[in-house]
Design a protein around this motif. Structure first.
Motif, PDB file in Angstrom:
ATOM      1  N   LEU A 171      40.854  29.282  40.281  1.00 38.09           N
ATOM      2  CA  LEU A 171      39.890  30.017  39.202  1.00 38.09           C
ATOM      3  C   LEU A 171      40.037  31.521  39.427  1.00 38.09           C
ATOM      4  O   LEU A 171      40.122  32.219  38.451  1.00 38.09           O
ATOM      5  CB  LEU A 171      38.620  29.619  39.228  1.00 38.09           C
ATOM      6  N   ALA A 172      40.041  31.965  40.672  1.00 38.14           N
ATOM      7  CA  ALA A 172      40.410  33.357  40.891  1.00 38.14           C
ATOM      8  C   ALA A 172      41.416  33.906  40.410  1.00 38.14           C
ATOM      9  O   ALA A 172      41.703  35.007  39.901  1.00 38.14           O
ATOM     10  CB  ALA A 172      40.254  33.622  42.426  1.00 38.14           C
ATOM     11  N   GLN A 173      42.700  33.070  40.519  1.00 42.17           N
ATOM     12  CA  GLN A 173      43.690  33.252  39.826  1.00 42.17           C
ATOM     13  C   GLN A 173      43.869  33.525  38.279  1.00 42.17           C
ATOM     14  O   GLN A 173      44.350  34.455  37.774  1.00 42.17           O
ATOM     15  CB  GLN A 173      45.051  32.387  40.406  1.00 42.17           C
ATOM     16  N   ALA A 174      43.140  32.332  37.971  1.00 43.61           N
ATOM     17  CA  ALA A 174      42.942  32.280  36.540  1.00 43.61           C
ATOM     18  C   ALA A 174      42.244  33.361  35.840  1.00 43.61           C
ATOM     19  O   ALA A 174      42.719  34.046  34.800  1.00 43.61           O
ATOM     20  CB  ALA A 174      42.397  30.958  35.914  1.00 43.61           C
ATOM     21  N   VAL A 175      41.221  34.057  36.700  1.00 50.48           N
ATOM     22  CA  VAL A 175      40.526  35.129  36.264  1.00 50.48           C
ATOM     23  C   VAL A 175      41.706  36.421  36.321  1.00 50.48           C
ATOM     24  O   VAL A 175      41.637  37.274  35.216  1.00 50.48           O
ATOM     25  CB  VAL A 175      39.558  35.528  37.287  1.00 50.48           C
ATOM     26  N   GLN A 176      42.431  36.292  37.171  1.00 56.05           N
ATOM     27  CA  GLN A 176      43.509  37.528  37.296  1.00 56.05           C
ATOM     28  C   GLN A 176      44.228  37.507  36.143  1.00 56.05           C
ATOM     29  O   GLN A 176      44.704  38.321  35.680  1.00 56.05           O
ATOM     30  CB  GLN A 176      44.446  37.331  38.769  1.00 56.05           C
ATOM     31  N   ALA A 177      44.643  36.133  35.570  1.00 56.58           N
ATOM     32  CA  ALA A 177      45.826  35.845  34.625  1.00 56.58           C
ATOM     33  C   ALA A 177      45.159  36.182  33.128  1.00 56.58           C
ATOM     34  O   ALA A 177      45.730  36.108  32.176  1.00 56.58           O
ATOM     35  CB  ALA A 177      46.024  34.652  34.856  1.00 56.58           C
ATOM     36  N   GLY A 178      43.877  36.385  33.314  1.00 54.57           N
ATOM     37  CA  GLY A 178      43.069  36.529  32.057  1.00 54.57           C
ATOM     38  C   GLY A 178      42.700  35.456  31.314  1.00 54.57           C
ATOM     39  O   GLY A 178      42.265  35.163  30.139  1.00 54.57           O
ATOM     40  N   HIS A 179      42.829  34.248  31.987  1.00 53.97           N
ATOM     41  CA  HIS A 179      42.342  32.715  31.390  1.00 53.97           C
ATOM     42  C   HIS A 179      41.011  32.300  31.434  1.00 53.97           C
ATOM     43  O   HIS A 179      40.489  31.670  31.006  1.00 53.97           O
ATOM     44  CB  HIS A 179      43.263  31.961  31.856  1.00 53.97           C
ATOM     45  N   PHE A 180      40.178  33.234  32.481  1.00 56.31           N
ATOM     46  CA  PHE A 180      38.948  33.122  32.774  1.00 56.31           C
ATOM     47  C   PHE A 180      37.907  34.035  33.045  1.00 56.31           C
ATOM     48  O   PHE A 180      38.352  35.044  33.646  1.00 56.31           O
ATOM     49  CB  PHE A 180      39.197  31.776  34.069  1.00 56.31           C
ATOM     50  N   ARG A 181      36.915  33.792  32.497  1.00 51.72           N
ATOM     51  CA  ARG A 181      35.948  35.244  32.250  1.00 51.72           C
ATOM     52  C   ARG A 181      35.618  35.334  33.766  1.00 51.72           C
ATOM     53  O   ARG A 181      35.052  34.394  34.539  1.00 51.72           O
ATOM     54  CB  ARG A 181      34.808  34.898  31.677  1.00 51.72           C
ATOM     55  N   GLN A 182      35.573  36.724  34.329  1.00 54.82           N
ATOM     56  CA  GLN A 182      35.150  36.885  35.693  1.00 54.82           C
ATOM     57  C   GLN A 182      33.780  36.785  35.753  1.00 54.82           C
ATOM     58  O   GLN A 182      33.276  36.267  36.812  1.00 54.82           O
ATOM     59  CB  GLN A 182      35.553  38.239  35.730  1.00 54.82           C
TER      60      GLN A 182
END
Ligand code: ATP
Ligand code: MG
Length: 357
Positions: A171-182
């Protein structure tokens, strides 16, 4: 309270006695030191109110751990599992928060949303990484305000729900990629539990195999067969891309084809293209003895009657070649005395004609 919509494919309201997973969950297998550590971690955090984020590859037991968190949390309400990947964005708000009668054209009765259904219990959000961004905002608001407003309702309903989320993506990577809200990530990731893949907790493999043999033999109506030593070695040598679920399927199949007799390597339908690929990718990062151990397990699985002799030969020959046939340096390399090295060199015919080696 209206009864929840039991036809929804997204919701499960498991009656503990009827759910196959929870029946098996009574016999959790946590034998490897890594798993014992994990279990202690789960037991330590379960009684708190804190949200839990479970990360693990497919089939590692994320749902099983989530149910275990609920089971020992002491929470009296139900365990409600939701697959975030299967949510249709249009109906999602009503699914999450419920709706009042007449909130939509054609909606006759009112409907309980997931949060209300899980009130007093645990809401398990599976594959949280697949939750559409628009819903992530709404989920965040519920977590902050601890109340939901049904679609078409004026008043909010207070809710008391323990949230457990699971993901097989980072999920941390998904946040980086803009797919998941930080901000949602921080809310969910208060307690994080990382379930290691099966290949990293090898001591679990034999007891898990026995566990599934017992379960499926009983289902198939025969006495539980044993695993031959080389089939145990084959199981240990395999990389398990599908983890525990794959082990379960492989044991089930092996029982069918061995018809209740001893399980032998030919009964194990291992996807042998996968381990080589996985090993090739990861060998460089692993400690050399670990790599050797894995390769030994593959050798054990294949039945080598002269294995000890062949390995000794390999060790001595390689060291002797590397030192350009110098006995003193070979002894240093292997941590042996020169006398022992001479004995070994003789045993493997390496002293007769060094030039031809
Ligand atoms: N420690 C364990 N002891 C016994 N059985 C286990 C254990 N861990 C997992 N299992 C079994 O392995 C199977 C897969 O577990 P589970 O469904 O919890 O995995 P998952 O991580 O949610 O998988 P996916 O990512 O595919 O959704 C289930 O049948 C479960 O009962
Ligand atoms: Mg799952």
């Amino acid at each position: 309270m209206p009864s929840p919509d039991r036809t929804s494919p997204l919701l499960t309201f498991p009656e503990q006695e009827q759910s196959p997973l929870s029946i098996r969950a009574k016999a959790l297998v946590f034998a490897d030191a890594e798993s014992v550590h994990l279990l202690h971690e789960v037991e330590r955090v379960a009684p708190s109110e804190a949200p839990v984020l479970i990360h693990g590859e497919t089939g590692t037991g994320k749902e099983l751990v989530a149910r275990h968190v609920h089971l020992i949390s002491g929470r009296k309400g139900p365990f409600v599992a939701v697959n975030c990947g299967a949510i249709s964005e249009t109906l999602a708000e009503a699914e999450l928060f419920g709706h009042e009668a007449g909130a939509y054209t054609g909606s006759v009765g009112s409907k309980t949303g997931w949060f209300e259904a899980a009130n007093g219990g645990t809401l398990f959000l599976d594959e949280i990484g697949d939750l559409p961004l628009a819903l992530q905002v709404k989920l965040l608001r519920v977590l902050q305000e601890r109340e939901v407003v049904r679609v078409g309702a004026r008043k909010p309903t207070p809710i008391n729900v323990r949230l457990v989320a699971a993901t097989n993506v980072d999920l941390a990577q998904a946040v980086q990629a803009g797919h998941f809200r930080q901000d949602l990530y921080y809310r969910l990731n208060v307690v994080s539990i990382n379930i290691p893949p099966l290949r990293q907790r090898q001591a679990d493999i034999p007891p898990l195999a026995e566990h599934f043999i017992a379960i499926y033999s009983q289902k198939l109506g025969f006495n539980a067969p044993s695993l031959s030593p080389n089939s145990i070695a084959a199981l240990l040598a395999y990389s398990w891309p599908g983890n525990i679920r794959e082990l379960e399927n492989i044991i089930h199949y092996a029982l069918l084809v061995s018809s209740g007799r001893e399980i032998r390597p030919e009964h194990l339908k291992l996807n042998t293209a996968a381990p080589q690929f996985a090993a090739a990718a990861s060998t460089a990062e692993q400690p050399p003895l670990q790599v050797i151990k894995q390769q030994l397990q593959r050798l054990f699985a294949a039945e080598h009657p002269e294995l000890h002799d062949e390995l000794e030969n390999l060790l001595v020959t390689t060291a002797f070649e590397q030192t350009r046939f110098n006995q003193v340096r070979t002894a240093e390399l292997l941590g042996l005395t020169r006398n022992v090295v001479r004995t070994l060199l003789k045993r493997h015919d390496l002293l007769t004609d060094p030039v031809s080696i």
